[in-house]
Design an enzyme around this catalytic site. Structure first.
Site, PDB file in Angstrom:
ATOM      1  N   TYR A  13      -1.921   0.132  10.429  1.00 15.49           N
ATOM      2  CA  TYR A  13      -1.946  -0.446   9.071  1.00 15.49           C
ATOM      3  C   TYR A  13      -0.642  -0.107   8.350  1.00 15.49           C
ATOM      4  CZ  TYR A  13      -3.548  -0.999   4.190  1.00 15.49           C
ATOM      5  OH  TYR A  13      -3.680  -1.360   2.874  1.00 15.49           O
TER       6      TYR A  13
ATOM      7  N   SER B 227       0.863  -1.193   0.000  1.00 12.73           N
ATOM      8  CA  SER B 227       0.000   0.000   0.000  1.00 12.73           C
ATOM      9  C   SER B 227       0.891   1.233   0.000  1.00 12.73           C
ATOM     10  CB  SER B 227      -0.872   0.005   1.255  1.00 12.73           C
ATOM     11  OG  SER B 227      -1.482   1.269   1.431  1.00 12.73           O
TER      12      SER B 227
HETATM   13  N1  LIG Z   1      -8.480  -0.718  -1.299  1.00 11.42           N
HETATM   14  C1  LIG Z   1      -7.431   0.077  -1.174  1.00 11.42           C
HETATM   15  O1  LIG Z   1      -7.556   1.314  -1.243  1.00 11.42           O
HETATM   16  C2  LIG Z   1      -6.057  -0.507  -1.006  1.00 11.42           C
HETATM   17  C3  LIG Z   1      -4.963   0.318  -1.214  1.00 11.42           C
HETATM   18  C4  LIG Z   1      -3.680  -0.198  -1.048  1.00 11.42           C
HETATM   19  C5  LIG Z   1      -3.510  -1.513  -0.706  1.00 11.42           C
HETATM   20  N2  LIG Z   1      -4.593  -2.313  -0.488  1.00 11.42           N
HETATM   21  C6  LIG Z   1      -4.328  -3.700  -0.109  1.00 11.42           C
HETATM   22  O2  LIG Z   1      -4.904  -4.532  -1.099  1.00 11.42           O
HETATM   23  C7  LIG Z   1      -5.138  -5.823  -0.548  1.00 11.42           C
HETATM   24  C8  LIG Z   1      -6.528  -6.271  -0.965  1.00 11.42           C
HETATM   25  O3  LIG Z   1      -7.477  -5.435  -0.342  1.00 11.42           O
HETATM   26  P1  LIG Z   1      -8.761  -4.868  -1.108  1.00 11.42           P
HETATM   27  O4  LIG Z   1      -8.659  -3.406  -1.097  1.00 11.42           O
HETATM   28  O5  LIG Z   1      -8.934  -5.605  -2.373  1.00 11.42           O
HETATM   29  O6  LIG Z   1      -9.920  -5.186  -0.048  1.00 11.42           O
HETATM   30  P2  LIG Z   1     -10.924  -6.403   0.096  1.00 11.42           P
HETATM   31  O7  LIG Z   1     -11.767  -6.512  -1.118  1.00 11.42           O
HETATM   32  O8  LIG Z   1     -11.583  -6.199   1.407  1.00 11.42           O
HETATM   33  O9  LIG Z   1      -9.970  -7.662   0.120  1.00 11.42           O
HETATM   34  C9  LIG Z   1      -9.325  -8.149   1.258  1.00 11.42           C
HETATM   35  C10 LIG Z   1      -9.422  -9.651   1.177  1.00 11.42           C
HETATM   36  O10 LIG Z   1      -8.642 -10.230   2.204  1.00 11.42           O
HETATM   37  C11 LIG Z   1      -9.343 -11.365   2.688  1.00 11.42           C
HETATM   38  N3  LIG Z   1      -8.923 -11.598   4.056  1.00 11.42           N
HETATM   39  C12 LIG Z   1      -8.925 -10.701   5.063  1.00 11.42           C
HETATM   40  N4  LIG Z   1      -8.532 -11.283   6.203  1.00 11.42           N
HETATM   41  C13 LIG Z   1      -8.259 -12.582   5.896  1.00 11.42           C
HETATM   42  C14 LIG Z   1      -7.821 -13.679   6.636  1.00 11.42           C
HETATM   43  N5  LIG Z   1      -7.580 -13.587   7.964  1.00 11.42           N
HETATM   44  N6  LIG Z   1      -7.643 -14.858   6.018  1.00 11.42           N
HETATM   45  C15 LIG Z   1      -7.890 -14.975   4.692  1.00 11.42           C
HETATM   46  N7  LIG Z   1      -8.305 -13.958   3.920  1.00 11.42           N
HETATM   47  C16 LIG Z   1      -8.493 -12.779   4.535  1.00 11.42           C
HETATM   48  C17 LIG Z   1     -10.821 -10.991   2.588  1.00 11.42           C
HETATM   49  O11 LIG Z   1     -11.657 -12.113   2.408  1.00 11.42           O
HETATM   50  P3  LIG Z   1     -12.441 -12.795   3.655  1.00 11.42           P
HETATM   51  O12 LIG Z   1     -12.976 -11.679   4.501  1.00 11.42           O
HETATM   52  O13 LIG Z   1     -13.475 -13.645   3.010  1.00 11.42           O
HETATM   53  O14 LIG Z   1     -11.393 -13.595   4.341  1.00 11.42           O
HETATM   54  C18 LIG Z   1     -10.849 -10.139   1.327  1.00 11.42           C
HETATM   55  O15 LIG Z   1     -11.182 -10.909   0.194  1.00 11.42           O
HETATM   56  C19 LIG Z   1      -4.954  -5.677   0.965  1.00 11.42           C
HETATM   57  O16 LIG Z   1      -3.705  -6.232   1.333  1.00 11.42           O
HETATM   58  C20 LIG Z   1      -4.940  -4.173   1.173  1.00 11.42           C
HETATM   59  O17 LIG Z   1      -4.185  -3.823   2.296  1.00 11.42           O
HETATM   60  C21 LIG Z   1      -5.866  -1.836  -0.642  1.00 11.42           C
END
Ligand SMILES: NC(=O)c1ccc[n+]([C@@H]2O[C@H](COP(=O)([O-])OP(=O)(O)OC[C@H]3O[C@@H](n4cnc5c(N)ncnc54)[C@H](OP(=O)(O)O)[C@@H]3O)[C@@H](O)[C@H]2O)c1
Length: 231
Positions: free
Chosen positions: A144, A131
């Site tokens: 975070y 991130s």
């Molecule tokens: N959205 C943003 O603005 C942004 C920006 C920079 C980086 N990121 C990073 O991108 C990555 C993906 O996030 P996203 O934004 O796509 O959000 P998201 O759609 O909420 O995806 C996060 C995923 O992680 C899974 N997860 C969470 N805890 C878990 C656990 N204990 N075991 C297994 N799976 C788990 C969730 O599925 P379940 O709940 O079904 O387990 C969910 O599918 C993350 O690492 C986040 O930090 C996001």
């Protein structure tokens, strides 16, 4: 051509789901990992040959379940599972720090360690979805940002350790992306934004796909991609 295999965590939604789609389009057989089986199965339904594995990566047992389900040759391992916690550092409960670190930092490395023989067999690539918060954290995102900064530090060391084994390591640093996690962030910030200014998960997945398509002699180490308009 030998079949290629990929495993994507956090694949039921957001960036992980978009990555799984790009990897499948590029000819990989994809294993989708997350806790909610219904989301994984919905994502897998759109991807021929995809396998859904439900596991909580914050636990040793969950990491073991995923490692046991991983293919014996692994061309791509994408760590997209992640969690966010809003709040000032001075008020962050210890349990919340630990919970974030478990999924954002320790799980990717525990799973990578278990998958390393399979990655070596394939000459594979490990992708850490990091991130921009790792590079410059803001108020109320300190825990975070700390977990993601540590993830960057560990990825940078891992690269030096596994490049000689023929394994590449990519960290990607997306800015705000239109996913369920970003919904959570914006709700905590009590903000509404024009969602069209956010990155789309497909933008992030496209960058990862482009890096992976380079010949294995070429390693992209770090990618920053952020919204053009400040959000
Ligand atoms: N959205 C943003 O603005 C942004 C920006 C920079 C980086 N990121 C990073 O991108 C990555 C993906 O996030 P996203 O934004 O796509 O959000 P998201 O759609 O909420 O995806 C996060 C995923 O992680 C899974 N997860 C969470 N805890 C878990 C656990 N204990 N075991 C297994 N799976 C788990 C969730 O599925 P379940 O709940 O079904 O387990 C969910 O599918 C993350 O690492 C986040 O930090 C996001």
């Amino acid at each position: 051509m030998a079949p290629r295999f990929a495993l994507v965590t956090g694949a039921g939604s957001g960036i992980g789901r978009a990555c799984a789609a790009v990897l499948a389009e590029d000819g990989h057989r994809v294993t989708l990992v997350g806790r909610r089986l219904a989301l994984l199965e919905a994502a897998a339904a759109a991807i021929p040959g995809a396998l859904a594995v439900a596991a909580d990566l914050a636990t040793d047992a969950g990491v073991g379940t995923v490692a046991d389900a991983a293919p014996e040759r692994l061309d791509v391992l994408v760590h997209a599972a992640g969690a966010f916690r809003y709040g000032p550092l001075a008020e962050m409960p210890t349990a919340a720090w630990r919970a974030l670190d478990a999924v954002n930092l320790h799980a990717p490395f525990a799973l990578t360690a278990r998958c390393l023989p399979a990655l070596r067999r394939a000459g594979g690539t490990v992708v850490f979805v990091n991130s921009t918060a790792a590079l410059r954290g803001g108020p109320n995102a300190g825990a975070y940002a700390a977990s993601k900064s540590a993830l960057k530090a560990a990825a940078d060391v891992l690269r030096q350790e596994v490049n000689p084994l023929g394994v590449r390591v990519l960290s990607i640093f997306p800015g705000r992306t239109d996913t369920p996690m970003q919904d959570e962030v914006l709700a905590a910030e009590n903000r509404t934004v024009d969602r069209s200014t956010l990155l789309d998960p497909a933008d992030v997945a496209a960058m990862i796909g482009a890096a992976l398509r380079l010949p294995r002699r070429a390693e992209v180490t770090d990618i920053t991609v952020r919204p053009t308009q400040p959000v």
